[in-house]
Each structure stands twice: as structure tokens, then as C-alpha cells.
Design a protein around this motif. Structure first.
Motif, short mmCIF file in Angstrom:
data_model
loop_
_atom_site.label_atom_id
_atom_site.label_comp_id
_atom_site.label_asym_id
_atom_site.label_seq_id
_atom_site.Cartn_x
_atom_site.Cartn_y
_atom_site.Cartn_z
N UNK A 184 24.11 5.04 -1.61
CA UNK A 184 24.57 6.45 -1.92
C UNK A 184 24.22 7.53 -0.99
N UNK A 185 25.48 8.70 -0.93
CA UNK A 185 25.17 9.52 -0.22
C UNK A 185 24.63 10.67 -0.84
N UNK A 186 23.76 11.73 -0.18
CA UNK A 186 23.56 12.82 -1.04
C UNK A 186 23.06 14.03 0.01
N UNK A 187 22.82 15.10 -0.03
CA UNK A 187 22.52 16.10 0.58
C UNK A 187 21.08 16.25 0.46
N UNK A 214 0.76 -1.18 -0.01
CA UNK A 214 -0.02 -0.09 -0.06
C UNK A 214 0.97 1.19 -0.12
N UNK A 215 2.02 1.19 0.85
CA UNK A 215 2.99 2.42 0.76
C UNK A 215 4.37 1.71 1.10
N UNK A 216 5.22 2.30 0.27
CA UNK A 216 6.69 1.99 0.44
C UNK A 216 7.66 3.22 0.40
N UNK A 217 8.20 3.57 1.36
CA UNK A 217 8.93 4.80 1.23
C UNK A 217 10.53 4.49 1.93
N UNK A 218 11.46 4.75 1.21
CA UNK A 218 12.65 4.70 1.56
C UNK A 218 13.06 5.60 2.85
N UNK A 219 13.97 5.22 3.79
CA UNK A 219 14.20 5.68 5.02
C UNK A 219 14.57 7.29 4.55
N UNK A 220 15.21 7.53 3.47
CA UNK A 220 15.99 8.95 3.68
C UNK A 220 14.55 9.98 3.26
N UNK A 275 23.32 15.03 5.50
CA UNK A 275 23.80 14.06 4.33
C UNK A 275 23.12 12.79 4.66
N UNK A 276 22.48 12.30 3.87
CA UNK A 276 21.68 10.88 4.01
C UNK A 276 22.20 9.85 3.10
N UNK A 277 21.96 8.64 3.31
CA UNK A 277 22.12 7.55 2.51
C UNK A 277 20.90 7.04 2.11
N UNK A 278 20.73 6.81 0.67
CA UNK A 278 19.64 6.34 -0.06
C UNK A 278 19.55 4.83 0.30
N UNK A 279 18.66 4.14 -0.47
CA UNK A 279 18.28 2.72 -0.07
C UNK A 279 19.55 1.91 -0.82
#
Length: 169
Positions: free
Chosen positions: A133-136, A51-57, A126-130
Motif C-alpha cells: 500500500x502507498x502512503x505519504x 531480535x529486531x524486525x522493521x519494515x523498509x518504509x 510516497x512510500x510503499x509499506x510491506x
């Protein structure tokens, strides 16, 4: 003392999840769906699928209301309406909420914040995607003036935060 074991995500529902979304913790919701804390994402799954899926970032935070047995998930973008998860069995929610907090924190690598001259608070994360990879990510609380000086300050904050973890440009 009575020891109780939390109910597990039923296998027919678990079958809807990809291998990367294997449950670390799950909680049955009042509407019969299940919320799942997985390594890569928060998911809500029901008999007909996800129903819902959201990556932690994408998750800003989860807030537990013990009186109502509701976990409210807010999003970084500030655009999506908060997700309210009414937990079926509040006592079993402790493990789930702990796991959710850990996964949100694991996506945060570095954070900086500052108050701008106009009073808005700007945060650079600065977060890590699923995929790792790091991104701001830049967020603000309060009203931004959106003038050249404010944009320069925010850009400088972002450059500084990115440099702190070895990201360039």
C-alpha cells in the motif's frame, strides 16, 4: 585468485523467519546474531528468535563504516536510536549493504522537498509499506515554526506529492 563464498544464514536461525522474510542477503554480526535483508523488512535474528524486525518504509538509510565494520541504520521517525550492526566479516558485507540499499529505495515511490521560509527542509515521500500500500510520509530537517502558514505549505506539498502518484485526500 581465491574465490570465497559468503556464509549463509544458519538454518536454525532462518527457521525463525516468516516466509515473507526469506533472506535476500544476510550478514553475520559480531555478537553471533545475523542481520537479514528480506523482501518486506530488515530483521536481526538470533538463536532465540527475531531480535529486531522493521519494515523498509521505517528505514531512512543505512551508512557503512568500513573502518569499524559497522552498518548504522537510521529510522524515518527520528525517535528510535540508530541500529548499529557490527559485521563479523567485513568483506562479506558488500552484498548485504547493497541489498539493504535496494530494499530501502524500493519502498520509495516519489519524493519532493522544499525549504520553508523559516529555514527547515521538509521532505514528502510516497512510500510503499510491506503489504504494497502507498502512503505519504513527511519529515523535516531543522526547526519548524509550527505556524499556520508553515502548516499550509507542508499540507500543500503533501497534497502535491500524493497527487503525483494518484493518491487522493
Amino acid at each position: 585468485m581465491i574465490l570465497r563464498r559468503d556464509r549463509r544464514l544458519p538454518e536454525p536461525l532462518a527457521a525463525h523467519l516468516a516466509a515473507r522474510d526469506a533472506p535476500l542477503a544476510s550478514a553475520e554480526l559480531a555478537d553471533g546474531t545475523w542481520a537479514v535483508v528480506a523482501r518486506a523488512a530488515l530483521a536481526v535474528v538470533g538463536p532465540s528468535g527475531i531480535v529486531v524486525r522493521s519494515p523498509w518504509h521505517e528505514v531512512e538509510r543505512g551508512t557503512w563504516d568500513g573502518d569499524e565494520s559497522v552498518l548504522t541504520v537510521t529510522w524515518v521517525d527520528g525517535v528510535r536510536a540508530p541500529l548499529e550492526l557490527k559485521v563479523h566479516d567485513a568483506p562479506s558485507a558488500e552484498r548485504f549493504t547493497r541489498a539493504l540499499r535496494e530494499r530501502v529505495q524500493s519502498s520509495l515511490v516519489h519524493s519532493e522537498s522544499a525549504e520553508l521560509p523559516g529555514g527547515a527542509i521538509v521532505m514528502v515521500h510516497i512510500r510503499r509499506d510491506e503489504d504494497g500500500a502507498l502512503f505519504s510520509q513527511v519529515t523535516a530537517r531543522g526547526r519548524l515554526r509550527d505556524d499556520a502558514e508553515e502548516r499550509r505549505l507542508v499540507d500543500e506539498m503533501e497534497r502535491h506529492a500524493r497527487a503525483a502518484v494518484g493518491l487522493t485526500t
